[in-house]
Design a protein around this motif. Structure first.
Motif, PDB file in Angstrom:
ATOM      1  N   ALA A 169       0.833  -1.206   0.000  1.00 51.81           N
ATOM      2  CA  ALA A 169       0.000   0.000   0.000  1.00 51.81           C
ATOM      3  C   ALA A 169       0.865   1.252   0.000  1.00 51.81           C
ATOM      4  N   ILE A 170       1.956   1.243   0.780  1.00 47.58           N
ATOM      5  CA  ILE A 170       2.844   2.402   0.815  1.00 47.58           C
ATOM      6  C   ILE A 170       3.522   2.601  -0.532  1.00 47.58           C
ATOM      7  N   VAL A 171       3.941   1.512  -1.172  1.00 49.22           N
ATOM      8  CA  VAL A 171       4.533   1.610  -2.511  1.00 49.22           C
ATOM      9  C   VAL A 171       3.517   2.195  -3.495  1.00 49.22           C
ATOM     10  N   GLY A 172       2.268   1.756  -3.405  1.00 51.32           N
ATOM     11  CA  GLY A 172       1.235   2.302  -4.281  1.00 51.32           C
ATOM     12  C   GLY A 172       1.025   3.793  -4.070  1.00 51.32           C
ATOM     13  N   ILE A 173       1.078   4.231  -2.808  1.00 49.74           N
ATOM     14  CA  ILE A 173       0.937   5.667  -2.522  1.00 49.74           C
ATOM     15  C   ILE A 173       2.099   6.444  -3.117  1.00 49.74           C
ATOM     16  N   VAL A 174       3.313   5.912  -2.943  1.00 48.67           N
ATOM     17  CA  VAL A 174       4.511   6.621  -3.395  1.00 48.67           C
ATOM     18  C   VAL A 174       4.512   6.791  -4.918  1.00 48.67           C
ATOM     19  N   VAL A 175       4.111   5.756  -5.655  1.00 47.24           N
ATOM     20  CA  VAL A 175       4.165   5.844  -7.120  1.00 47.24           C
ATOM     21  C   VAL A 175       2.926   6.518  -7.709  1.00 47.24           C
ATOM     22  N   SER A 176       1.911   6.805  -6.893  1.00 47.99           N
ATOM     23  CA  SER A 176       0.650   7.324  -7.441  1.00 47.99           C
ATOM     24  C   SER A 176       0.728   8.783  -7.845  1.00 47.99           C
ATOM     25  N   VAL A 177       1.649   9.535  -7.263  1.00 43.29           N
ATOM     26  CA  VAL A 177       1.681  10.987  -7.464  1.00 43.29           C
ATOM     27  C   VAL A 177       2.732  11.344  -8.502  1.00 43.29           C
ATOM     28  N   ALA A 178       2.356  12.161  -9.486  1.00 44.16           N
ATOM     29  CA  ALA A 178       3.275  12.606 -10.533  1.00 44.16           C
ATOM     30  C   ALA A 178       3.777  14.013 -10.229  1.00 44.16           C
ATOM     31  N   SER A 179       4.846  14.402 -10.900  1.00 44.99           N
ATOM     32  CA  SER A 179       5.453  15.715 -10.703  1.00 44.99           C
ATOM     33  C   SER A 179       4.784  16.740 -11.610  1.00 44.99           C
ATOM     34  N   THR A 180       4.121  17.711 -11.007  1.00 43.41           N
ATOM     35  CA  THR A 180       3.501  18.784 -11.788  1.00 43.41           C
ATOM     36  C   THR A 180       4.555  19.616 -12.494  1.00 43.41           C
ATOM     37  N   MET A 181       5.696  19.842 -11.816  1.00 41.99           N
ATOM     38  CA  MET A 181       6.735  20.701 -12.381  1.00 41.99           C
ATOM     39  C   MET A 181       7.309  20.114 -13.662  1.00 41.99           C
ATOM     40  N   VAL A 182       7.699  18.834 -13.605  1.00 40.92           N
ATOM     41  CA  VAL A 182       8.291  18.190 -14.780  1.00 40.92           C
ATOM     42  C   VAL A 182       7.273  18.091 -15.910  1.00 40.92           C
ATOM     43  N   LEU A 183       6.045  17.695 -15.567  1.00 42.69           N
ATOM     44  CA  LEU A 183       5.006  17.529 -16.580  1.00 42.69           C
ATOM     45  C   LEU A 183       4.689  18.847 -17.272  1.00 42.69           C
ATOM     46  N   ALA A 184       4.507  19.898 -16.480  1.00 44.44           N
ATOM     47  CA  ALA A 184       4.164  21.192 -17.065  1.00 44.44           C
ATOM     48  C   ALA A 184       5.296  21.728 -17.932  1.00 44.44           C
ATOM     49  N   ARG A 185       6.527  21.477 -17.513  1.00 42.07           N
ATOM     50  CA  ARG A 185       7.661  21.917 -18.316  1.00 42.07           C
ATOM     51  C   ARG A 185       7.677  21.216 -19.674  1.00 42.07           C
ATOM     52  N   LEU A 186       7.432  19.918 -19.687  1.00 47.94           N
ATOM     53  CA  LEU A 186       7.402  19.178 -20.951  1.00 47.94           C
ATOM     54  C   LEU A 186       6.265  19.659 -21.849  1.00 47.94           C
ATOM     55  N   LEU A 187       5.104  19.901 -21.251  1.00 47.70           N
ATOM     56  CA  LEU A 187       3.966  20.375 -22.042  1.00 47.70           C
ATOM     57  C   LEU A 187       4.230  21.759 -22.609  1.00 47.70           C
TER      58      LEU A 187
END
Length: 302
Positions: A50-68
């Motif tokens: 469950a902890i692993v699932g929580i850790v991988v569930s969130v993406a980076s807004t900064m990296v994503l927005a920069r790529l977009l």
């Protein structure tokens, strides 16, 4: 994040509020279920899965927005959906960061801490739309009429730094605060004039961010834990791709759009490294045995 907020707008976010507000938590829950399923296959305790699932569930807004932004897709349909989902994930971090250190022992005090964190977040986010539409644009217009470039830059920087400091004090991230400050200024008629002034600073800070991420990587640790790393990469690349594609498609968006959103969200954010440094009990990845220990041999009689 501040410059990205300036180029974005509240109207862009409101267009995808359904898939972001409902699909974001749904995707996090599915990621947790995926982590628990992986734990059952690999022989880990379900709590660790469950902890692993929580850790991988969130993406980076900064990296994503920069790529977009670099690809010119920030205002596209899939770009708006991705940013909306990651912003909801940033708010969900408020709860997740409180829960992880004492996972499995949630009591009344812990629930009270969650309620306080959410209350502080609401105190910031609820008046945000009023400030963005009624207060900040007239202030910037008044400052711009003074024809003082230095004063205009100082006022906008004060708004950015002040908003980031307030969000951090409420338990949210500095990056989210900077993005919200950019959204405040994006409703002004002088937003793009300000953006032209801070482009140089933006490029410097982006470079520093990626240099810092690279400095955190220990090649020796990667080699020693290659098999575990392979499982985690599969969870992020394959698991999140399937999860987010299905979530967005379930909200009746076209399949190509859902696939693009799934591809964009196949990454993890800054929350993952911060949660690994939390004071929670360290995780042991060894398979636990349910066989009771054998009794010690009896001593020979004299």
């Amino acid at each position: 994040m501040f410059s990205i907020g300036v180029e974005f707008s509240l109207r862009d976010l409101l267009r995808v509020k359904g898939v972001a507000i409902l699909g974001g938590p749904l995707g996090i829950l599915l990621s947790i279920a995926l982590g628990m399923g992986t734990a059952a296959v690999m022989g880990w305790p379900l709590l660790q899965g469950a902890i692993v699932g929580i850790v991988v569930s969130v993406a980076s807004t900064m990296v994503l927005a920069r790529l977009l932004m670099d690809s010119g897709q920030l205002r596209s349909r899939h770009g708006r959906i991705m940013i909306g989902i990651t912003l909801v994930e940033d708010l969900a971090v408020v709860v997740l960061m409180v829960l992880i250190p004492t996972f499995g022992s949630v009591d009344a005090a812990r629930l009270g801490a969650i309620a306080r964190a959410l209350g502080l977040a609401a105190l910031i986010l609820v008046p945000f739309f009023y400030l963005a539409n009624k207060i900040v644009p007239p202030i910037l217009t008044y400052v711009a009429r003074t024809r003082s470039e230095e004063l205009f830059l100082l006022v906008t920087l004060a708004l950015a730094l002040g908003t980031a400091a307030v969000t951090q004090a409420a338990g949210l991230s500095l990056a989210l605060g900077a993005f919200l400050a950019g959204l405040l200024i994006s409703e002004s008629d002088y937003a793009h004039e300000l953006l032209a002034r801070v482009l140089g600073l933006r490029d410097v800070f982006v470079a520093l961010f990626f240099v810092t991420v690279g400095a955190l990587i220990d090649p020796g640790t990667v080699v020693r834990n290659f098999s575990l790393l392979a499982v985690m990469v599969a969870l992020v690349v394959v698991g999140k791709l399937v999860t987010w594609t299905l979530v967005v498609w379930a909200f009746r968006h076209p399949l190509p759009t859902a696939l693009l959103v799934g591809v964009g969200l196949t990454q993890i954010g800054e929350f993952s490294s911060s949660s690994s440094r939390s004071p929670a009990r360290p995780i042991s990845w060894e398979r636990t045995s349910t066989t009771p220990p054998s009794p010690p041999p009896s001593s020979p009689s004299s």
